[in-house]
Design an enzyme around this catalytic site. Structure first.
Site, short mmCIF file in Angstrom:
data_model
loop_
_atom_site.label_atom_id
_atom_site.label_comp_id
_atom_site.label_asym_id
_atom_site.label_seq_id
_atom_site.Cartn_x
_atom_site.Cartn_y
_atom_site.Cartn_z
N SER A 1 1.44 -0.24 2.26
CA SER A 1 1.77 0.08 0.88
C SER A 1 1.43 1.54 0.57
O SER A 1 1.88 2.44 1.29
CB SER A 1 1.02 -0.90 -0.03
OG SER A 1 1.50 -0.86 -1.34
N ARG B 1 -3.12 -5.68 -14.08
CA ARG B 1 -3.27 -6.39 -12.82
C ARG B 1 -2.34 -7.61 -12.76
O ARG B 1 -1.79 -7.92 -11.72
CB ARG B 1 -4.73 -6.82 -12.64
CG ARG B 1 -5.03 -7.51 -11.33
CD ARG B 1 -4.75 -6.61 -10.14
NE ARG B 1 -5.22 -7.19 -8.90
CZ ARG B 1 -5.03 -6.64 -7.71
NH1 ARG B 1 -4.38 -5.49 -7.62
NH2 ARG B 1 -5.47 -7.20 -6.63
N ASP C 1 9.37 -9.14 0.53
CA ASP C 1 8.67 -8.09 -0.21
C ASP C 1 9.70 -7.32 -1.03
O ASP C 1 10.53 -6.60 -0.49
CB ASP C 1 7.97 -7.15 0.79
CG ASP C 1 7.17 -6.06 0.12
OD1 ASP C 1 7.25 -5.92 -1.13
OD2 ASP C 1 6.45 -5.34 0.83
N HIS D 1 5.02 -8.90 -1.06
CA HIS D 1 4.31 -7.68 -0.67
C HIS D 1 2.91 -7.99 -0.13
O HIS D 1 2.42 -7.29 0.77
CB HIS D 1 4.21 -6.75 -1.88
CG HIS D 1 3.66 -5.40 -1.58
ND1 HIS D 1 4.19 -4.58 -0.60
CD2 HIS D 1 2.62 -4.70 -2.12
CE1 HIS D 1 3.49 -3.45 -0.57
NE2 HIS D 1 2.54 -3.49 -1.46
#
Lengths: 198, 397
Positions: free
Chosen positions: B169, B239, B334, B367
């Site tokens: 990432s 988040r 992802d 992901h």
């Protein structure tokens, strides 16, 4: 080493850049790296084969060649190789066009469906050939586009390709007199070295 | 102090960690006195980097592997901090004796990036000029700045060239930048579930996260620490949004579907669905371990990174001087860093004539897959790292 690989190896100049379509477990590229110091990549979609490539240090890119080679620039490789995969493609003619666009030269190998044993199977038994060489039944075979040497020659002709070299032989790649005389009847494997007509 | 002299001597109970774990680890803080010129034009006069290391550096310093962390990661990549630590480091599945990144072979270095909130200099650190937390005054650092700081760290550790640099990432972006910025200092580069730059959609998600934080009344323009408060609901919300984008539709269906905590509808807005309760829990627990200013900074670093922009927007040109052998891995479900984005990197690399292998791993986790022990992924990384080890030995001779 596979006998057809030793023939291909002789046709590839040292230090050249090679793209191997449907490279399998990377045996050919590994050999070419060691014997000819070539650089390049294999393209493959089978996860187990990709894993073997990584284990032997062959650079492999997960890519379905049936979807084309759009992501490769024209003339970016000295040689594009494809061994025993032509008959398993959905669009063999289009992939051939792509190979000839991306590579300055191409080497293609495929099994000959015109071999006498195939003809015998179909002609006498009236069934699709199943042999040690072609072990699949018609319904589960990955080989969906079989052709004979004559068929392939016709395709090369219609695409106006230059056949630089050709070797028609049996599976052991021994010097085989019948295969030389009547390739479409006695040859089991063809190895073609072709280039676009310039 | 209580007097233990009369107490019967108790045997020391030590928790046994699995053989494949690096076991107990202790972070180390390295202080750097040399000023670091940042992309934004400002200077960081001095800074700390917190690191953890696993395995032994060999005599020729040829077996060092750098781990680059993602948005919410830190230096604690493997092992445990104490006997009663419940969870190991964030990438314990890949780092340890006999694991994909084998600490019997490699000296693994993992750090908390500048601007982080786990000990390296960042918004929660004290600004030596004011004696107060940096807060919003901490400069917005970039991937490029991080890589510059990593290079100073490498110098300090006596590592002239990394055997490999590995990251997923945002971590993958740091790996990419390493190969561009210091081509002679990295032999192998693994870029996992990453992208050569964020898409508009990706920046949009980051913006929602930032707005959630900045619109929290407790944010106080970033000076919440001085007022001894926290923009907890904003950070939690940020988040939650992030979490949704890290999972695939299938993964969420498998994990929660429409399962409810209570049988009957309550006709109000409490957390009735399991997915709601999960997200609320994730958001809330994140606020206990992460800093809002750091979250803003990390998402900004993601937005800004675009190495091609320095080279006529041509990634092939940007990678022209890279010398590393690359491994690029993506995951089918992802959608935050989709396989197509990884393939942009792969295509630029092979067009530039670089050595690259690429895998698109079929995985339902979205992901998040890059942090998980997925057999095909782990085996591939393991095989590739084995080659790195072999080549590093040849390099030593």
């Amino acid at each position: 080493m596979r006998r057809d690989f030793s023939v291909i190896s002789q046709w590839i100049p040292p230090q050249s850049r090679v793209l191997d379509l449907a490279c399998g477990d990377g045996e050919l590229l590994d050999q070419l790296k060691r014997d000819k110091s070539v650089s390049g990549y294999g393209l493959e979609i089978d996860p187990d084969k990709i894993q073997t490539c990584l284990e032997r240090g062959v650079s492999v890119i997960e890519q379905d060649i049936d979807k084309g080679l759009n992501n490769f620039e024209s003339g970016s490789f000295d040689t594009v190789v494809m061994t025993s995969a032509l008959q398993a493609l959905h669009n063999p003619d289009k992939v051939l066009d792509e190979m000839l666009r991306v590579g300055k030269e191409c080497i293609v190998t495929f099994p000959n469906f015109g071999h006498w044993r195939c003809r015998l199977h179909l002609g006498i038994h009236g069934r699709m050939p199943v042999s040690e060489f072609m072990p699949y039944s018609w319904y589960d075979t990955p080989n969906i586009h079989f052709c004979t040497f004559k068929d392939f020659e016709d395709l090369c002709h219609s695409k106006r390709l230059r056949v630089l070299r050709r070797l028609v032989t049996d599976q052991q790649l021994k010097d085989n007199l019948p295969a030389r005389l009547l390739p479409n009847l006695f040859g089991e494997v063809a190895i073609y070295h072709i280039s676009p007509k310039t | 102090m209580p007097d233990h002299s009369q107490a019967p001597s108790e045997p020391v109970v030590t928790r046994s960690f699995p053989d494949s774990s690096v076991g107990l680890v202790t972070p180390e803080t390295l202080h750097f006195d040399q000023p670091l010129a940042l992309s934004c034009g400002r200077m960081l006069e001095q800074f700390d980097l917190v690191i953890e290391t696993y395995g032994e550096l060999n005599k020729s310093a040829s077996n060092a592997v750098l781990i680059c962390h993602a948005l919410s990661g830190d230096h604690h990549a493997a092992g445990y901090h104490s006997e009663d630590d419940r969870k190991p480091g964030w990438w314990d599945s890949a780092i340890g004796p006999g694991k994909a990144i084998d600490t019997n072979q490699f000296y693994v270095v993992s750090l908390n990036n500048l601007g982080g909130c786990r000990g390296s200099t960042g918004p929660v650190s004290i600004n030596p000029e004011t004696g107060k937390p940096w807060g919003p005054d901490f400069p917005v650092v970039t991937v490029e700045d991080w890589v510059e700081s990593h290079a100073l760290l490498a110098d300090r550790l006596g590592i002239t060239q990394w055997a490999a640099i590995v990251g997923g990432s945002l971590g993958g972006m740091q790996v990419l930048e390493w190969t561009i910025r210091f081509p002679d200092r990295v032999r192998h580069a693994a870029v996992i579930a990453s992208a050569p730059k964020l898409s508009a959609q990706n920046i949009a998600f980051n913006e929602v996260a930032r707005q959630a934080i900045m619109s929290d009344p407790q944010f106080l323009e970033g000076r919440y620490l001085e007022s001894e408060t926290l923009p907890a609901s904003g950070l939690g919300l940020a988040r939650m949004v992030g979490h949704i984008t890290y999972l695939s539709d299938d993964a969420m269906k498998a994990k929660f579907d429409r399962d409810r905590k209570v049988t009957d509808f309550q006709f109000d807005y409490g957390a009735e669905f399991q997915v709601e309760s999960y997200l609320r829990y994730q958001g809330e627990s994140f606020t206990k371990r992460f800093d809002a200013n750091t979250y803003l900074l990390m998402t900004r670093a993601l937005d800004y990174y675009d190495p091609a922009s320095r080279h006529n927007h041509n990634l092939v040109e940007a990678l022209a001087n890279a010398k590393a052998r690359f491994l690029v891995i993506s995951f089918t479900t992802d959608w935050r860093f989709s396989p197509e984005r990884s393939e942009e990197i792969v295509n630029a690399l092979h067009t530039a004539g670089k050595d690259v292998s690429y895998l698109k791993v079929d995985a339902p986790q979205g992901h998040d897959a890059f942090l998980m022990d997925i057999p095909r992924y782990t085996n591939a990384l393991s095989a590739w790292m084995n080659r790195v080890a072999t080549e590093s030995k040849e390099y030593t001779v």
